[in-house]
Write an enzyme that holds these catalytic residues in place. Structure first.
Site, PDB file in Angstrom:
ATOM      1  CG  HIS A 194      16.220  -0.945  -7.295  1.00  0.00           C
ATOM      2  ND1 HIS A 194      17.000  -1.028  -6.176  1.00  0.00           N
ATOM      3  CD2 HIS A 194      14.958  -0.748  -6.866  1.00  0.00           C
ATOM      4  CE1 HIS A 194      16.232  -0.864  -5.109  1.00  0.00           C
ATOM      5  NE2 HIS A 194      14.993  -0.686  -5.493  1.00  0.00           N
ATOM      6  CD  GLU A 439      10.552  -0.972   1.706  1.00  0.00           C
ATOM      7  OE1 GLU A 439      10.665  -1.598   0.650  1.00  0.00           O
ATOM      8  OE2 GLU A 439      10.651   0.255   1.773  1.00  0.00           O
ATOM      9  CG  ASP A 463      13.930  -3.456   0.096  1.00  0.00           C
ATOM     10  OD1 ASP A 463      15.075  -3.879  -0.135  1.00  0.00           O
ATOM     11  OD2 ASP A 463      13.479  -2.414  -0.402  1.00  0.00           O
ATOM     12  CB  CYS A 510       3.780  -2.166  -3.984  1.00  0.00           C
ATOM     13  SG  CYS A 510       4.929  -1.689  -2.689  1.00  0.00           S
TER      14      CYS A 510
HETATM   15  C1  PEP Z   1      10.000  -3.542  -2.304  1.00  0.00           C
HETATM   16  O1  PEP Z   1      11.002  -3.487  -1.591  1.00  0.00           O
HETATM   17  O2  PEP Z   1       9.301  -4.570  -2.437  1.00  0.00           O
HETATM   18  C2  PEP Z   1       9.584  -2.358  -3.056  1.00  0.00           C
HETATM   19  C3  PEP Z   1       8.448  -2.345  -3.716  1.00  0.00           C
HETATM   20  O3  PEP Z   1      10.440  -1.294  -3.084  1.00  0.00           O
HETATM   21  P1  PEP Z   1      11.749  -1.236  -4.035  1.00  0.00           P
HETATM   22  O4  PEP Z   1      11.721  -2.460  -4.902  1.00  0.00           O
HETATM   23  O5  PEP Z   1      11.670   0.017  -4.807  1.00  0.00           O
HETATM   24  O6  PEP Z   1      12.850  -1.264  -3.025  1.00  0.00           O
HETATM   25 MG    MG Z   2      11.832  -1.547  -1.138  1.00  0.00          MG
END
Ligand code: PEP
Ligand code: MG
Length: 581
Positions: A194, A439, A463, A510
């Site tokens: 993150h 995910e 994920d 995403c």
């Molecule tokens: C992902 O897991 O690709 C996602 C977009 O969610 P995050 O990165 O916030 O876990």
């Molecule tokens: Mg995610």
């Protein structure tokens, strides 16, 4: 300490070239308890007063900065910290400890903090329990000022800082002043941690995975970093500075070229329209999305409003955030993802609710699981989103869905929330779209069934890769196993896209893959025509899209799907020379 001109190599996770003075962050050194002489008592008390004064100045400055970036309510945490610093009981306890035990002031402060935490922990009063984090935060700040370990550079006048830290948590990053911080280097973390996502959304370079770097570098040492290659140079030579200046110029020129495509349509050479959306966290990010002409927000990570504070934001506060963003983006869609807390995104109140530490937080009570465990809190968020939907085009996206039962539960809560709003005569849009993030491998495999329950899918590749390949996305030691081009990932991506096409429903990506130009052609070929990414990446992805045909992209994807080794898939993409376009 490192010698002059030392070079290190890490994982390049957020692009860009930066230089500045090192600001070392991390856990303060261990405090040792030592006896002092009576004659030293006055001197130690004076040090305490000075440390408290410095702490107050730092907190005030941090509060003012955060106030302009987030809401006054979030900045109120710092008011609580200031109250602690002024608390005569707290100060008197430290003084008493110092006088009675005749120990050094650092040890006295540490012991009083631990005693206060123990008292707060043992009480039934939930308000006092919530103060534990405040006591710890204020205590470590005073200690930091006493032992000369500080993050002074964060609030000083220095304009070019490079943060060097074991790791950066999302809540730490909330407080960063991006006009001062030019780059980040962490010892831990990988490309989709993150912290990496935050760095990209802030547009600052980040290099991860250089073990123990903070132990080898002094405060204010000049540092150069290349967020494209992962190279870090401590105390660069004059020649190295020159070289980097040239690279930085080339980088600026590349950005200028990319900006030229901003106003141009996002279509392939054979006329396929590809929709590019922005991933955002805050109201500020919306402006970037507009500058880069995103067609909407494909992922609004709402967790930011839950971090770095002492209690859940209430419905009204959440509503204000969501409404502002939905209104600013209207008529374009804003895909509001419900809170994805847990994993590496902890809150102090969350920990209080769950005194049992989780050994595997990524496999634990994260995202939708946490929301469904506390339906009343979750409903506050659902109601806030529903209310905001009245002001534009809001979509609801559910994180970490593993099965259709979870979606059914959410739907029941949504229905309750809608009834509650109707009873109170609060307006909201009835016809909002509900989507699921894919995910987790179980959800990817069950895409067809999930599509019967929702209006759209959004693939979280960060994920999906982590859970499919059993590789912690934030662990630098295993980052070589985190492989977006693993045949199993390509298989799942194709499976999801095919299921959505058959169901006639929209599917987007995403995760970070969407903004990575190495994968653009492949993703198009696998069937993805909706991509959501950090706004900064929109021009470069669009440039690639405009230079390729869907026909070629399909052929490339089919060839990649027929290969069963990562190495061969990589060779195929490299040979394809898409990056030379
Ligand atoms: C992902 O897991 O690709 C996602 C977009 O969610 P995050 O990165 O916030 O876990
Ligand atoms: Mg995610």
């Amino acid at each position: 300490m490192v010698e002059k001109h030392s070079k290190f190599h890490g994982i390049a996770v957020s692009p860009g070239i930066a230089w500045g003075k090192a600001c070392i962050m991390g856990s303060p050194p261990k405090i040792t308890r030592r006896k002092i002489k009576v004659a030293q008592v006055t001197q130690e008390l004076a040090r305490l007063t000075q440390a408290i004064d410095s702490s107050r100045e730092q907190i005030e400055s941090l509060r003012d900065r955060i106030k302009s970036r987030l809401s006054a309510k979030e900045a109120a945490i710092f008011d609580a910290h200031l109250l602690f610093l002024k608390d005569p009981v707290f100060i008197a306890q430290i003084q008493k400890k110092l006088l009675e035990a005749q120990i050094n002031i650092e040890a006295a402060v540490e012991e009083v903090i631990e005693e206060s935490v123990a008292v707060f922990k043992s009480t039934q009063d939930s308000y006092l329990k919530e103060r534990i984090q405040d006591v710890r935060d204020v205590g470590s700040r005073i200690l930091g000022n006493l032992i000369g370990y500080s993050q002074k550079c964060l609030i000083g006048e220095e304009k070019h800082l490079i943060i060097v830290s074991p790791e950066i948590t999302p809540s730490q990053a909330v407080g960063f002043n991006t006009t001062q911080i030019k780059g980040l280097i962490t010892e831990k973390g990988g490309p989709t941690s993150h912290a990496a996502i935050l760095a990209r959304s802030l547009g600052i370079p980040l290099i991860s995975g250089i073990p123990n770097l903070s132990r080898h570098i002094e405060l204010s040492t000049p540092v150069f970093m290349n967020g494209y290659t992962g190279e870090v140079i401590i105390n660069p030579s004059h020649r190295q500075i020159q070289k980097y200046r040239i690279s930085a110029k080339a980088q600026a020129e590349k950005k200028r070229q990319e900006k030229k495509v901003i106003g141009l349509p996002s279509v392939t050479s054979d006329g396929w329209e590809i929709h590019l959306f922005a991933n955002i966290r805050t109201e500020e990010d919306v402006e970037l999305a507009q500058v880069f002409q995103a067609e909407g927000i494909g992922l609004y990570r709402t967790e930011i409003h839950f971090l770095d504070r002492n209690e859940y934001p209430d419905e009204d506060e959440q509503f204000q955030h969501y409404r502002t963003i939905v209104e600013k983006m209207a008529p374009f869609p804003v895909t509001i993802r419900t809170m994805d807390l847990g994993g590496d995104k902890f809150t102090s109140y969350y920990n209080n609710n769950h005194p049992l530490p989780e050994r595997n937080p990524y496999l634990g009570l994260r995202a939708i699981r946490l929301s469904l465990k506390y339906p009343e809190i979750f409903k506050q968020q659902l109601r806030a989103i529903l209310r905001a939907s009245e002001f534009g085009n809001a979509k609801i996206l559910l994180p970490m869905i593993a099965s259709i039962e979870e979606i059914k539960q959410v739907k029941r809560l949504l229905l309750q929330s809608m009834n509650e709003l109707s009873e109170q005569n609060i307006p909201f849009k009835q016809d909002f779209l509900l989507g699921a993030m894919i995910e987790i491998p179980s959800a990817a495999l069950a895409a067809e069934a999930i599509l019967k329950e929702v209006d759209f899918l959004s693939v979280g590749t960060n994920d999906l890769i982590q859970y499919t390949l059993a590789v912690d996305r934030g662990n630098a030691q295993v980052s070589q196993f985190y492989e977006a081009l693993h045949p199993s990932i390509l298989f799942l991506l194709k499976h999801i896209a095919d299921a959505a096409r058959r169901a006639g429903k929209e599917v987007s990506i995403c995760g970070e893959m969407a903004g990575d130009i190495r994968y653009s052609k492949l993703l198009l070929g696998l069937g993805y025509t909706h991509l959501s990414m950090s706004s900064f990446f929109i021009p470069q992805v669009k440039k690639i899209i405009r230079s390729i045909s869907m026909h070629e992209a399909n052929a490339l994807a089919n060839r990649a799907l027929s290969l069963n080794e990562v190495k061969k898939i990589k060779q195929l993409l490299e040979k394809d020379k898409v990056l030379n376009n």
